[in-house]
Write a protein that holds these residues in place. Structure first.
Motif, mmCIF file in Angstrom:
data_model
loop_
_atom_site.group_PDB
_atom_site.id
_atom_site.type_symbol
_atom_site.label_atom_id
_atom_site.label_comp_id
_atom_site.label_asym_id
_atom_site.label_seq_id
_atom_site.Cartn_x
_atom_site.Cartn_y
_atom_site.Cartn_z
ATOM 1 N N UNK A 74 12.258 84.172 61.874
ATOM 2 C CA UNK A 74 12.149 84.511 60.373
ATOM 3 C C UNK A 74 13.531 85.214 59.866
ATOM 4 N N UNK A 75 13.852 86.218 60.612
ATOM 5 C CA UNK A 75 15.212 86.922 60.203
ATOM 6 C C UNK A 75 16.448 86.223 60.367
ATOM 7 N N UNK A 76 16.566 85.423 61.649
ATOM 8 C CA UNK A 76 17.791 84.922 61.901
ATOM 9 C C UNK A 76 18.141 83.551 61.148
ATOM 10 N N UNK A 77 17.132 82.647 60.968
ATOM 11 C CA UNK A 77 17.649 81.240 60.711
ATOM 12 C C UNK A 77 18.072 81.449 59.216
ATOM 13 N N UNK A 78 17.290 82.166 58.311
ATOM 14 C CA UNK A 78 17.772 81.967 56.650
ATOM 15 C C UNK A 78 19.251 82.514 56.595
ATOM 16 N N UNK A 79 19.546 83.707 57.176
ATOM 17 C CA UNK A 79 20.869 84.273 57.181
ATOM 18 C C UNK A 79 21.798 83.170 57.860
ATOM 19 N N UNK A 80 21.619 82.766 58.932
ATOM 20 C CA UNK A 80 22.706 81.809 59.673
ATOM 21 C C UNK A 80 22.645 80.408 58.749
ATOM 22 N N UNK A 81 21.702 80.109 58.000
ATOM 23 C CA UNK A 81 21.704 79.051 57.276
ATOM 24 C C UNK A 81 22.593 79.234 55.831
ATOM 25 N N UNK A 138 8.462 69.144 48.141
ATOM 26 C CA UNK A 138 8.140 68.677 49.333
ATOM 27 C C UNK A 138 8.138 69.661 50.403
ATOM 28 N N UNK A 139 8.905 70.746 50.351
ATOM 29 C CA UNK A 139 8.951 72.060 51.032
ATOM 30 C C UNK A 139 7.755 72.718 50.934
ATOM 31 N N UNK A 140 7.233 72.757 49.751
ATOM 32 C CA UNK A 140 5.889 73.712 49.767
ATOM 33 C C UNK A 140 4.600 72.982 50.212
ATOM 34 N N UNK A 141 4.645 71.446 49.925
ATOM 35 C CA UNK A 141 3.529 71.014 50.666
ATOM 36 C C UNK A 141 3.747 70.754 52.147
ATOM 37 N N UNK A 142 4.895 70.617 52.408
ATOM 38 C CA UNK A 142 4.898 70.589 54.127
ATOM 39 C C UNK A 142 4.661 71.979 54.858
ATOM 40 N N UNK A 143 4.834 73.017 53.951
ATOM 41 C CA UNK A 143 4.249 74.471 54.481
ATOM 42 C C UNK A 143 2.977 74.349 55.119
ATOM 43 N N UNK A 144 1.840 73.925 54.443
ATOM 44 C CA UNK A 144 0.597 73.764 54.787
ATOM 45 C C UNK A 144 0.568 73.066 56.436
ATOM 46 N N UNK A 145 1.052 71.900 56.384
ATOM 47 C CA UNK A 145 1.120 71.229 57.737
ATOM 48 C C UNK A 145 1.641 71.965 58.740
ATOM 49 N N UNK A 146 2.836 72.665 58.296
ATOM 50 C CA UNK A 146 3.734 73.384 59.102
ATOM 51 C C UNK A 146 2.784 74.488 59.760
ATOM 52 N N UNK A 147 2.011 75.316 58.865
ATOM 53 C CA UNK A 147 1.006 76.231 59.246
ATOM 54 C C UNK A 147 0.265 75.973 60.144
ATOM 55 N N UNK A 163 16.928 76.940 56.669
ATOM 56 C CA UNK A 163 16.564 78.297 57.189
ATOM 57 C C UNK A 163 15.241 78.825 56.392
ATOM 58 N N UNK A 164 15.299 78.705 55.162
ATOM 59 C CA UNK A 164 13.879 78.986 54.406
ATOM 60 C C UNK A 164 13.084 78.195 55.056
ATOM 61 N N UNK A 165 12.935 76.950 55.330
ATOM 62 C CA UNK A 165 11.985 75.999 55.744
ATOM 63 C C UNK A 165 11.368 76.481 57.119
#
Length: 488
Positions: free
Chosen positions: A60-67, A257-266, A428-430
């Motif tokens: 959560x911390x690293x990927x958005x920053x690195x992205x 698409x990202x918002x809709x995939x979020x539920x699948x990912x959860x 990273x946000x994803x």
């Protein structure tokens, strides 16, 4: 004017993702053995999920920053490769140190040291993961995207197979001990981590020095971007407040698409987190017949632990490596056909169907209890384990199918909806959709296990099956979009 991005040869597609084999090798070792290591160092059963929170928090911390940083980085090594290399070096260091926590007892408690090294490994894996995903998106043209992510999925699972099975091989073929004294780690696990660190670093070096990223002007032309405007944006000096405001603005305007995939990912990552944390105690109890009391540190301190219990825990821990290798093996096989299936019948059908199969496979764990000793020929050696342990290979087929789809399909579905100049930060946000369900699971699963199931870990595996089925239904809500150049 947008230029046609050149197609990559098979070996170029292979090389772009080859380092992922080593990263997943290390990640698989962690997944199969972190609970075992932490238990050996003194963690109790229901608190394991709290220790595992380190992984998603780091993501959560690293990927958005690195992205975001990799989107703005262009140097001699390229755009993504500097981060991939730095992450691999740090991850290898953590892998060398974590199983040696007991050596640092004079400076710090082994449990605390183990958790710190787990945090270092997870942060480093995430530094590698995010730029690797973006590297494939950068280098692979749209018409090869299914193939590119399928090859990545194949390599991930080959690394996972080898990493998962390695402690078992070191015990049953090489002859290293798989049992540990209190406060120490089994020699087979220690050496597995040494080997894993070496493979991780070697494979990443192959990708870093054999892949040539596009020059900025070529990349911008291939993605239909205005090079002058991009360079102007990159040259702007922004305060921390402005950067945060921009970041949260991107979250608000993320593609549908990202918002809709979020539920699948959860639901799918909620299920995976349970599997990684609780498979070892689940099969030790349900398949090897070890009672719940033998997972209570307070009780263990009050009695002399019988050799049979120690042996059963060691054997079950090794067999988890076999099971994790099995699902990764089946995932690798399915990955070969994944792109063609997705091209033929659609990504959503393949993705949802795979998740349904995985959910049913988790639930089937409950029906494989059989303590009958059975001798198994694994080609490299023969072992005697309960029949139920052998039968668990069957649900690993379904879990492998689900895992292959989880590794490839969401990224293939997402990549076409992302602006090319912000692919890294959005990838990273994803990762929030991967990290958040694991954090929620880590905070709740231990309580569910303790108070709803009396620490009978096989029942928490049933919960993961239900979650995976929910994920499958959520896939049908996702709408895919074509590639965009920028949201601005």
């Amino acid at each position: 004017m947008q230029k046609q991005q050149p197609r990559l040869s098979f070996w170029q597609l292979w090389t772009v993702s080859f380092g992922f084999l080593g990263v997943q090798f290390g990640f698989a070792l962690q997944n199969a053995n972190a609970s075992r290591i932490l238990s050996d160092l003194g963690a109790d059963l229901h608190s394991l999920s709290f220790f595992w929170l380190v992984a998603p928090i780091m993501g959560l911390l690293v990927q958005p920053i690195v992205g975001a940083a990799s989107d703005r980085t262009w140097n001699k090594l390229g755009r993504r490769r500097p981060f991939i290399l730095a992450g691999a070096i740090a991850a290898a260091l953590g892998m060398f140190l974590m199983p040696n926590a007991s050596l640092f007892v004079a400076l710090i408690a082994p449990m605390i040291f183990g958790v710190l090294m787990l945090a270092l490994m997870d942060a480093s894996f995430n530094v590698c993961f995010q730029p690797f995903r973006s590297l494939v998106s950068d280098m692979v043209p749209a018409e090869q995207r299914n193939s590119g992510y399928s090859i990545q999925s194949l390599l991930i699972n080959v690394g996972a197979v080898i990493g998962s099975i390695l402690p078992f091989v070191l015990t049953n073929v090489v002859g290293l001990e798989n049992t540990a004294k209190a406060g120490a780690v089994a020699p087979s696990v220690v050496w597995a981590f040494y080997i894993g660190a070496t493979v991780l670093l070697g494979s990443v070096l192959w990708t870093v020095f054999r892949t040539k990223e596009y020059k900025p002007k070529d990349y911008y032309a291939y993605k239909g971007l205005d090079a002058a405007q991009v360079e102007k944006n990159l040259a702007q000096q922004k305060t921390l407040g402005q950067k945060l405001s921009e970041f949260f603005g991107l979250m608000k305007t993320m593609p549908d698409t990202m918002k809709q995939l979020a539920l699948v990912q959860f639901f799918s990552w909620f299920a995976l987190f349970i599997m990684w944390v609780y498979t070892t105690p689940a099969i030790t109890q349900h398949i090897w017949g070890v009672e719940v009391k033998w997972f209570d540190p307070a009780y263990l301190k009050s009695v002399d632990v019988p050799a049979s219990i120690i042996a059963a825990k060691g054997a079950a821990g090794d067999w988890v490596g076999i099971l994790f290798a099995a699902y990764s093996f089946f995932a690798a096989i399915f990955s070969v056909f994944l792109a063609k299936l997705a091209d033929k019948i659609g990504r959503k059908v393949v993705y949802a169907g795979s998740l349904f199969i995985g959910g049913i496979s988790y639930i089937s764990f409950l029906f494989f209890e059989d303590l009958t000793p059975t001798t198994v020929n694994l080609l490299i050696t023969q072992v005697t384990v309960p029949a139920g342990a052998v039968n668990l290979i069957v649900p690993m087929i379904g879990i492998g199918i689900a895992w292959a789809a989880i590794l490839a399909m969401p990224y293939a579905m997402l990549a076409g909806s992302l602006p090319a100049d912000k692919t890294g930060v959005y990838m990273g946000i994803f990762n929030f959709t991967i990290a958040m369900p694991q954090i929620v699971c880590g905070l709740t699963a231990g309580f569910i296990l303790k108070y709803a199931f009396g620490n009978e870990a096989v029942y928490i595996i049933m919960v993961s099956g239900v979650a995976m089925i929910f994920a499958g239904f959520a896939v049908f809500r996702v709408k895919e979009h074509v590639q965009v150049t920028s949201l601005q």
